[in-house]
Scaffold this motif. Structure first.
Motif, short mmCIF file in Angstrom:
data_model
loop_
_atom_site.label_atom_id
_atom_site.label_comp_id
_atom_site.label_asym_id
_atom_site.label_seq_id
_atom_site.Cartn_x
_atom_site.Cartn_y
_atom_site.Cartn_z
N CYS A 47 44.73 31.90 -11.90
CA CYS A 47 43.75 31.62 -10.84
C CYS A 47 42.99 30.33 -11.12
O CYS A 47 42.71 29.55 -10.20
N SER A 48 42.66 30.11 -12.39
CA SER A 48 41.93 28.89 -12.75
C SER A 48 42.79 27.65 -12.50
O SER A 48 42.29 26.63 -12.01
N ILE A 49 44.08 27.74 -12.84
CA ILE A 49 44.97 26.60 -12.64
C ILE A 49 45.19 26.31 -11.16
O ILE A 49 45.08 25.17 -10.69
N LEU A 50 45.47 27.36 -10.39
CA LEU A 50 45.75 27.17 -8.97
C LEU A 50 44.53 26.69 -8.21
O LEU A 50 44.58 25.69 -7.47
N ASN A 51 43.41 27.39 -8.38
CA ASN A 51 42.22 27.11 -7.58
C ASN A 51 41.37 25.98 -8.14
O ASN A 51 40.68 25.29 -7.37
N GLY A 52 41.41 25.81 -9.45
CA GLY A 52 40.60 24.76 -10.04
C GLY A 52 41.36 23.47 -10.26
O GLY A 52 41.00 22.41 -9.72
N ALA A 53 42.46 23.54 -11.02
CA ALA A 53 43.18 22.33 -11.39
C ALA A 53 43.95 21.74 -10.22
O ALA A 53 43.91 20.52 -9.99
N ILE A 54 44.64 22.58 -9.46
CA ILE A 54 45.49 22.06 -8.37
C ILE A 54 44.68 21.83 -7.10
O ILE A 54 44.63 20.73 -6.56
N PHE A 55 44.02 22.89 -6.62
CA PHE A 55 43.34 22.79 -5.34
C PHE A 55 42.04 21.99 -5.45
O PHE A 55 41.80 21.04 -4.70
N MET A 84 41.29 17.82 -4.17
CA MET A 84 40.26 17.42 -3.21
C MET A 84 39.28 16.44 -3.83
O MET A 84 38.85 15.48 -3.18
N ALA A 85 38.92 16.67 -5.11
CA ALA A 85 38.02 15.73 -5.78
C ALA A 85 38.67 14.36 -5.94
O ALA A 85 38.03 13.32 -5.76
N LEU A 113 39.83 7.59 -1.81
CA LEU A 113 39.13 6.94 -0.70
C LEU A 113 38.27 5.77 -1.15
O LEU A 113 38.34 4.68 -0.55
N PRO A 114 37.43 5.91 -2.19
CA PRO A 114 36.69 4.72 -2.65
C PRO A 114 37.60 3.59 -3.13
O PRO A 114 37.28 2.42 -2.91
N GLY A 115 38.75 3.93 -3.75
CA GLY A 115 39.68 2.89 -4.18
C GLY A 115 40.28 2.13 -3.01
O GLY A 115 40.38 0.90 -3.04
N LEU A 116 40.68 2.86 -1.96
CA LEU A 116 41.22 2.20 -0.77
C LEU A 116 40.17 1.33 -0.09
O LEU A 116 40.48 0.24 0.42
N LYS A 117 38.94 1.78 -0.11
CA LYS A 117 37.87 0.97 0.49
C LYS A 117 37.67 -0.33 -0.27
O LYS A 117 37.46 -1.39 0.33
N GLN A 118 37.77 -0.26 -1.58
CA GLN A 118 37.64 -1.48 -2.38
C GLN A 118 38.81 -2.42 -2.14
O GLN A 118 38.64 -3.64 -2.07
N VAL A 119 40.01 -1.87 -1.99
CA VAL A 119 41.18 -2.71 -1.73
C VAL A 119 41.07 -3.41 -0.38
O VAL A 119 41.36 -4.61 -0.25
#
Length: 336
Positions: free
Chosen positions: A77-85, A89-90, A97-103
């Protein structure tokens, strides 16, 4: 004053018991329970001793398997919901998104107007192609894993589950329970919309505390053979404790504005609260006051079920009498 003290004590005890799972998962089943051995007598022969040793060995192996399954599922549960999901999103929101904005800023003098169109588009594509499918898939997987955690933990601490005997009654109990919980969430949402400053949010928070406590304890009560009316009755009668038990999880999941983040946090932390509920000793409410938050939704569900049963089972004088629609409903436990 004494009633207020008991209410506060029950609430704080519930909060303490709910977070106890964060400690229990690290020392869960450290010491394997041992069966009491009888002193050897003249009547005890070698075959009986061997049979007792084999039975004890099988019991220990079963308990070790359950303990391994509990910890293994919690890690999954920790791997699926924390590491993957969660991390995906983070990564998208705080790195990609911030990297694309800088580019874009390097190639365009005024990237602001273009970014106002690019960011919402990328967000929608990411949510539709990655977040939503993974969210739905994780919901299905978590249902199976949560049940495995609850069943294994119950067998290890409480013994063999005592499920509701009749299969049709068991299925009806599960379906009606899910329906009542859905109606209760709708009730919590409607209460939050009350045009009174602070009142709507407070009442909605109380609803969420109670429903989260019900989520966690329902696995244990179901394995104990408790029917729906008894589960709802017990949580309404002892509301201070269960309000406190559900408070930490409700507080954590109510804070994020994104439904995906709330779902991720819930799925990540909920296995711990299943362990806490399995080990908890609820404090009984002795002040006599019951918080009947489920009365309305139970009444609504009973009425809907009665209407559906009447439509499906029309009265036919030529045939044998049909079962009454009330046979399929849940008689609310608070009615005296």
């Amino acid at each position: 004053m004494e009633s207020l003290k008991l209410t506060i004590y029950g609430f704080l005890r519930g909060v303490r018991d709910s977070i106890a799972g964060f400690v229990l998962i690290f020392r869960y089943d450290v010491e394997m329970p041992e069966n009491p051995r009888s002193s050897p007598t003249k009547e005890t022969n070698l075959a009986k001793r061997r049979a007792a040793q084999q039975a004890e060995k099988k019991q220990k192996q079963a308990l070790q398997k359950d303990e391994t399954k509990v910890t293994h599922r919690i890690v999954q549960c920790s791997i699926l919901n924390g590491a993957i999901f969660g991390l995906s999103m983070a990564f998208f929101n705080y790195i990609l998104l911030p990297g694309l904005k800088q580019v874009l800023g390097l190639f365009l003098d005024e990237a602001g107007p273009l970014w106002d169109y690019v960011r919402p588009t990328l967000t929608v594509v990411f949510n539709m192609l990655w977040v939503l499918p993974l969210f739905l898939l994780s919901k299905i997987i978590n249902i199976v894993w949560f049940q495995d955690i609850a069943d294994s933990a119950y067998r290890q601490r409480q013994g063999r589950p005592q499920l509701i005997g009749n299969i049709s009654k068991l299925v009806a109990d599960v379906l009606i329970s899910a329906f009542i919980q859905m109606l209760f969430l709708i009730q919590a949402y409607l209460v939050m919309m009350l045009p009174l400053v602070g009142v709507g949010v407070t009442l909605s928070g109380i609803h969420m505390c109670m429903i989260h406590a019900l989520y966690a304890f329902e696995y244990r009560w179901f394995n104990m053979g408790w029917e729906l009316y008894k589960r709802l009755s017990f949580i309404e009668e002892n509301w201070p404790y269960f309000m406190g038990f559900g408070f930490p999880l409700a507080l954590i999941t109510m804070y994020p504005s994104s439904i995906y983040v709330r779902g991720c946090l819930f799925a990540l932390l909920f296995p711990v609260f299943i362990i806490s509920a399995n080990e908890a000793d609820p404090v009984l409410n002795s002040n006599g006051y019951q918080m009947q938050l489920f009365s309305l939704v139970v009444g609504v569900s009973n009425r809907i079920i009665q209407i559906l049963v009447r439509k499906r089972l029309p009265p036919t004088p030529s045939q044998s009498p049909r079962p009454s629609p009330s046979h399929f409903t849940v008689s609310h436990p608070i009615r005296r």
